[in-house]
Design a protein around this motif. Structure first.
Motif, PDB file in Angstrom:
ATOM      1  N   ARG A  54       0.836  -1.210   0.000  1.00  0.00           N
ATOM      2  CA  ARG A  54       0.000   0.000   0.000  1.00  0.00           C
ATOM      3  C   ARG A  54       0.870   1.259   0.000  1.00  0.00           C
ATOM      4  NH1 ARG A  54      -5.344   1.108   3.638  1.00  0.00           N
ATOM      5  NH2 ARG A  54      -5.785   3.143   2.793  1.00  0.00           N
ATOM      6  N   GLY A  57       2.704   1.398  -3.441  1.00  0.00           N
ATOM      7  CA  GLY A  57       1.674   1.622  -4.461  1.00  0.00           C
ATOM      8  C   GLY A  57       1.134   3.037  -4.400  1.00  0.00           C
ATOM      9  N   GLN A  72      -4.028   2.665 -13.346  1.00  0.00           N
ATOM     10  CA  GLN A  72      -4.794   1.433 -13.580  1.00  0.00           C
ATOM     11  C   GLN A  72      -4.112   0.313 -12.802  1.00  0.00           C
ATOM     12  OE1 GLN A  72      -5.887  -0.278 -17.636  1.00  0.00           O
ATOM     13  NE2 GLN A  72      -3.986  -1.355 -17.154  1.00  0.00           N
ATOM     14  N   TRP A  73      -4.893  -0.464 -12.080  1.00  0.00           N
ATOM     15  CA  TRP A  73      -4.354  -1.581 -11.311  1.00  0.00           C
ATOM     16  C   TRP A  73      -5.119  -2.820 -11.715  1.00  0.00           C
ATOM     17  CZ3 TRP A  73      -1.922  -0.743  -6.101  1.00  0.00           C
ATOM     18  CH2 TRP A  73      -1.533  -1.944  -5.493  1.00  0.00           C
ATOM     19  N   ALA A  75      -5.746  -6.007 -10.594  1.00  0.00           N
ATOM     20  CA  ALA A  75      -5.623  -6.835  -9.396  1.00  0.00           C
ATOM     21  C   ALA A  75      -6.381  -8.143  -9.604  1.00  0.00           C
ATOM     22  CB  ALA A  75      -6.174  -6.080  -8.191  1.00  0.00           C
ATOM     23  N   SER A  80      -4.002  -8.592  -3.643  1.00  0.00           N
ATOM     24  CA  SER A  80      -3.794  -7.446  -4.531  1.00  0.00           C
ATOM     25  C   SER A  80      -5.066  -6.614  -4.642  1.00  0.00           C
ATOM     26  CB  SER A  80      -3.356  -7.936  -5.913  1.00  0.00           C
ATOM     27  OG  SER A  80      -3.148  -6.854  -6.784  1.00  0.00           O
ATOM     28  N   ARG A  81      -6.201  -7.287  -4.693  1.00  0.00           N
ATOM     29  CA  ARG A  81      -7.478  -6.577  -4.772  1.00  0.00           C
ATOM     30  C   ARG A  81      -7.734  -5.766  -3.506  1.00  0.00           C
ATOM     31  NH1 ARG A  81     -11.539 -10.995  -7.157  1.00  0.00           N
ATOM     32  NH2 ARG A  81     -12.909  -9.200  -7.347  1.00  0.00           N
ATOM     33  N   ALA A  84      -5.501  -2.652  -3.711  1.00  0.00           N
ATOM     34  CA  ALA A  84      -6.076  -1.718  -4.685  1.00  0.00           C
ATOM     35  C   ALA A  84      -7.285  -0.998  -4.089  1.00  0.00           C
ATOM     36  CB  ALA A  84      -6.459  -2.459  -5.965  1.00  0.00           C
ATOM     37  N   PHE A  89      -9.107   2.340  -5.508  1.00  0.00           N
ATOM     38  CA  PHE A  89      -9.479   1.841  -6.824  1.00  0.00           C
ATOM     39  C   PHE A  89     -10.835   1.146  -6.756  1.00  0.00           C
ATOM     40  CE2 PHE A  89      -4.967   2.333  -7.394  1.00  0.00           C
ATOM     41  CZ  PHE A  89      -4.834   2.671  -8.740  1.00  0.00           C
ATOM     42  N   GLU A  91     -13.399  -1.672  -8.779  1.00  0.00           N
ATOM     43  CA  GLU A  91     -13.370  -2.746  -9.763  1.00  0.00           C
ATOM     44  C   GLU A  91     -14.322  -2.411 -10.903  1.00  0.00           C
ATOM     45  OE1 GLU A  91     -13.380  -6.846  -8.631  1.00  0.00           O
ATOM     46  OE2 GLU A  91     -12.768  -6.320  -6.591  1.00  0.00           O
TER      47      GLU A  91
END
Length: 101
Positions: A54, A57, A72-73, A75, A80-81, A84, A89, A91
């Motif tokens: 984190r 990132g 843009q990630w 994940a 990872s999700r 993000a 971020f 989804e």
């Protein structure tokens, strides 16, 4: 944590976290078309779960935004999700890969 220039055209600096003189987490991005910054974040196995993905990132995202790029990630795995999502971020959609025979 600090930024170091990563090799390769269109690459951001690498934002790293160090412990005992070794890099234990790193993040950066590659500039993609349409002013997109495609992020990559890596954390050494023994150092996962300590907020380093984190932190690194976040530094890469901040760098991209300061250059008017859209971070843009992609994940895939749950950890990872979570990182993000923790960085704000959302989804959107999904990725499909096809291998031609």
């Amino acid at each position: 944590m600090g930024g170091h220039r990563a090799p390769g055209r269109g690459s951001s600096p690498a934002f790293v976290a160090r412990a005992y003189g070794k890099v234990v987490a790193a993040a950066g991005y590659r500039a993609w078309p349409s002013r997109t910054a495609h992020l990559s974040v890596l954390t050494a196995t023994a150092w996962r779960g300590k907020g380093l993905a984190r932190a690194t990132g976040s530094a890469a995202v901040r760098h991209a935004l300061e250059r008017n790029l859209l971070p843009q990630w992609r994940a895939r795995i749950p950890a990872s999700r979570r990182v993000a999502a923790g960085l704000g971020f959302s989804e959107l959609g999904f990725q499909l890969s096809v291998e031609l025979a």
